[in-house]
Design an enzyme around this catalytic site. Structure first.
Site, short mmCIF file in Angstrom:
data_model
loop_
_atom_site.label_atom_id
_atom_site.label_comp_id
_atom_site.label_asym_id
_atom_site.label_seq_id
_atom_site.Cartn_x
_atom_site.Cartn_y
_atom_site.Cartn_z
N LYS A 1 -80.22 -12.65 -15.00
CA LYS A 1 -79.27 -11.56 -14.77
C LYS A 1 -77.92 -11.84 -15.45
O LYS A 1 -77.40 -10.99 -16.16
CB LYS A 1 -79.05 -11.34 -13.26
N ARG B 1 -79.86 -25.34 -15.29
CA ARG B 1 -78.73 -24.43 -15.57
C ARG B 1 -77.39 -25.17 -15.51
O ARG B 1 -77.17 -26.03 -14.66
CB ARG B 1 -78.71 -23.28 -14.56
N ARG C 1 -74.05 -26.11 -10.69
CA ARG C 1 -73.72 -25.56 -9.37
C ARG C 1 -74.37 -26.40 -8.27
O ARG C 1 -75.51 -26.83 -8.41
CB ARG C 1 -74.22 -24.12 -9.27
N ARG D 1 -83.31 -20.37 -1.71
CA ARG D 1 -82.87 -19.12 -2.34
C ARG D 1 -84.06 -18.27 -2.77
O ARG D 1 -84.01 -17.04 -2.71
CB ARG D 1 -81.97 -19.43 -3.53
N ARG E 1 -78.46 -6.95 -2.83
CA ARG E 1 -79.50 -7.93 -2.54
C ARG E 1 -80.19 -7.63 -1.22
O ARG E 1 -81.11 -8.36 -0.84
CB ARG E 1 -78.87 -9.33 -2.44
P1 ADP Z 1 -78.14 -16.44 -8.95
O1 ADP Z 1 -77.42 -16.22 -10.25
O2 ADP Z 1 -78.85 -17.74 -8.93
O3 ADP Z 1 -79.00 -15.28 -8.61
P2 ADP Z 1 -75.65 -15.79 -7.64
O4 ADP Z 1 -74.61 -16.46 -8.43
O5 ADP Z 1 -75.85 -14.34 -7.88
O6 ADP Z 1 -77.03 -16.58 -7.82
O7 ADP Z 1 -75.39 -16.00 -6.09
C1 ADP Z 1 -75.08 -17.28 -5.57
C2 ADP Z 1 -75.00 -17.19 -4.06
O8 ADP Z 1 -73.94 -16.30 -3.69
C3 ADP Z 1 -76.24 -16.61 -3.36
O9 ADP Z 1 -77.22 -17.60 -3.10
C4 ADP Z 1 -75.62 -16.07 -2.07
O10 ADP Z 1 -75.34 -17.11 -1.14
C5 ADP Z 1 -74.28 -15.51 -2.55
N1 ADP Z 1 -74.42 -14.10 -2.97
C6 ADP Z 1 -74.31 -13.60 -4.23
N2 ADP Z 1 -74.50 -12.28 -4.24
C7 ADP Z 1 -74.74 -11.92 -2.94
C8 ADP Z 1 -75.05 -10.69 -2.30
N3 ADP Z 1 -75.13 -9.53 -2.99
N4 ADP Z 1 -75.23 -10.71 -0.96
C9 ADP Z 1 -75.13 -11.83 -0.24
N5 ADP Z 1 -74.88 -13.03 -0.79
C10 ADP Z 1 -74.68 -13.08 -2.13
P1 ADP Z 2 -79.53 -15.39 -12.89
O1 ADP Z 2 -78.14 -14.85 -13.15
O2 ADP Z 2 -80.55 -14.30 -12.74
O3 ADP Z 2 -79.57 -16.37 -11.78
P2 ADP Z 2 -79.13 -16.84 -15.41
O4 ADP Z 2 -78.79 -15.82 -16.41
O5 ADP Z 2 -78.04 -17.70 -14.88
O6 ADP Z 2 -79.98 -16.17 -14.20
O7 ADP Z 2 -80.28 -17.76 -16.03
C1 ADP Z 2 -80.80 -18.88 -15.30
C2 ADP Z 2 -81.04 -20.03 -16.27
O8 ADP Z 2 -82.12 -19.72 -17.15
C3 ADP Z 2 -79.84 -20.33 -17.16
O9 ADP Z 2 -79.81 -21.73 -17.35
C4 ADP Z 2 -80.17 -19.61 -18.46
O10 ADP Z 2 -79.60 -20.26 -19.59
C5 ADP Z 2 -81.70 -19.68 -18.51
N1 ADP Z 2 -82.33 -18.48 -19.08
C6 ADP Z 2 -81.94 -17.19 -18.93
N2 ADP Z 2 -82.80 -16.35 -19.55
C7 ADP Z 2 -83.76 -17.14 -20.11
C8 ADP Z 2 -84.94 -16.86 -20.90
N3 ADP Z 2 -85.31 -15.60 -21.22
N4 ADP Z 2 -85.68 -17.91 -21.30
C9 ADP Z 2 -85.31 -19.19 -20.97
N5 ADP Z 2 -84.24 -19.51 -20.24
C10 ADP Z 2 -83.46 -18.49 -19.81
#
Ligand code: ADP
Ligand code: ADP
Ligand code: ZN
Length: 217
Positions: free
Chosen positions: A13, A127, A160, A171, A88
């Site tokens: 994302k 990551r 992180r 998660r 979410r």
């Molecule tokens: P990821 O990129 O791995 O999907 P995020 O950075 O979006 O993780 O979120 C990190 C953490 O922040 C989540 O595990 C949750 O604890 C909190 N969080 C983020 N977005 C939301 C949401 N829309 N509702 C509730 N908690 C959230």
């Molecule tokens: P999210 O925001 O959904 O949690 P991220 O964009 O942070 O996901 O991506 C999670 C991890 O996977 C990061 O380390 C990123 O560099 C890697 N990544 C993202 N897209 C791809 C892909 N298409 N193929 C391989 N690695 C990816």
């Protein structure tokens, strides 16, 4: 255009939002980034959020919705935005509908990136993100040009706390229980567009852009 990027943690994302926002000239609204900004500034909301984030749980809906509402009400979001990590839960999705109504807007589409759990674990474990602008990298799949340094702003990269194996598992469980039901919800509203997120980063961007162009009025 009000677009949602929906997908499990690690589906790409943040990576795709950054590219799409540049292409489409839209602001990136990422609830996780907003929380991490509060954490860094040690605000009351940051202190509350930390106790949930550290366990891999969702921050309660009321404070999450209030935070995103405040962000979406700012003038730079008037022409649309790309939402990453929000909504979410069902309650958040309903609150977003209401909020967009209040703003005289409507959701353009929901882009769902499908990626299997074993791949997600591999991605989240490697990551790294920028301490300054929160851009995501991966030690193997998307390394920065210079070790430990953000390509975009030269900020320092870090891992992180919640990208540790125990928390990753929590998660993913939370995602399957609380967030995955939104796929059906948005399908029912005829807004869902699914892409294969388990292909190269550039290819995913191409798939997303093809869909988004087909949505444009
Ligand atoms: P990821 O990129 O791995 O999907 P995020 O950075 O979006 O993780 O979120 C990190 C953490 O922040 C989540 O595990 C949750 O604890 C909190 N969080 C983020 N977005 C939301 C949401 N829309 N509702 C509730 N908690 C959230
Ligand atoms: P999210 O925001 O959904 O949690 P991220 O964009 O942070 O996901 O991506 C999670 C991890 O996977 C990061 O380390 C990123 O560099 C890697 N990544 C993202 N897209 C791809 C892909 N298409 N193929 C391989 N690695 C990816
Ligand atoms: Zn940076």
């Amino acid at each position: 255009m009000y677009l949602i990027l929906l997908g499990p943690p690690g589906s790409g994302k943040g990576t795709q939002a950054e590219r799409l926002c540049k292409q489409l000239d839209l602001p990136h609204v990422a609830s996780g980034d907003l929380f991490r900004d509060h954490l860094k500034r040690e605000t009351d909301l940051g202190k509350l959020a930390r106790s949930y984030i550290d366990k891999g749980q969702l921050v309660p809906d009321d404070v999450t919705i209030a935070m995103v509402k405040e962000r979406l009400s700012r003038s730079d979001c008037r022409g649309g935005t790309i939402l990453d990590g929000f909504p979410r839960t069902q309650a958040q999705a309903e609150a977003l509908d209401l909020l967009l109504q209040e703003l005289g807007q409507q959701l353009t589409g929901v882009l769902f990136m499908a990626v299997p759990d074993d791949v997600l674990i591999e991605r989240l474990s490697g990551r790294r993100i920028c301490r300054n602008c929160q851009a995501p990298y991966h030690v193997l799949f998307s390394p920065p040009r210079e070790a430990q340094t953000c390509d975009l702003c030269s900020g320092e990269l870090y891992q992180r706390d919640d990208d540790q194996p125990e928390t990753i598992k929590a998660r993913l469980d939370v995602y399957h229980k609380q967030t995955a039901p939104l796929i059906k919800f948005y399908k029912g509203a005829n807004l869902l567009h699914e892409v294969d997120g388990n292909i190269g980063i550039d290819q995913v961007t191409d798939s997303l852009l093809t869909i988004i162009r087909s949505l444009q009025p």
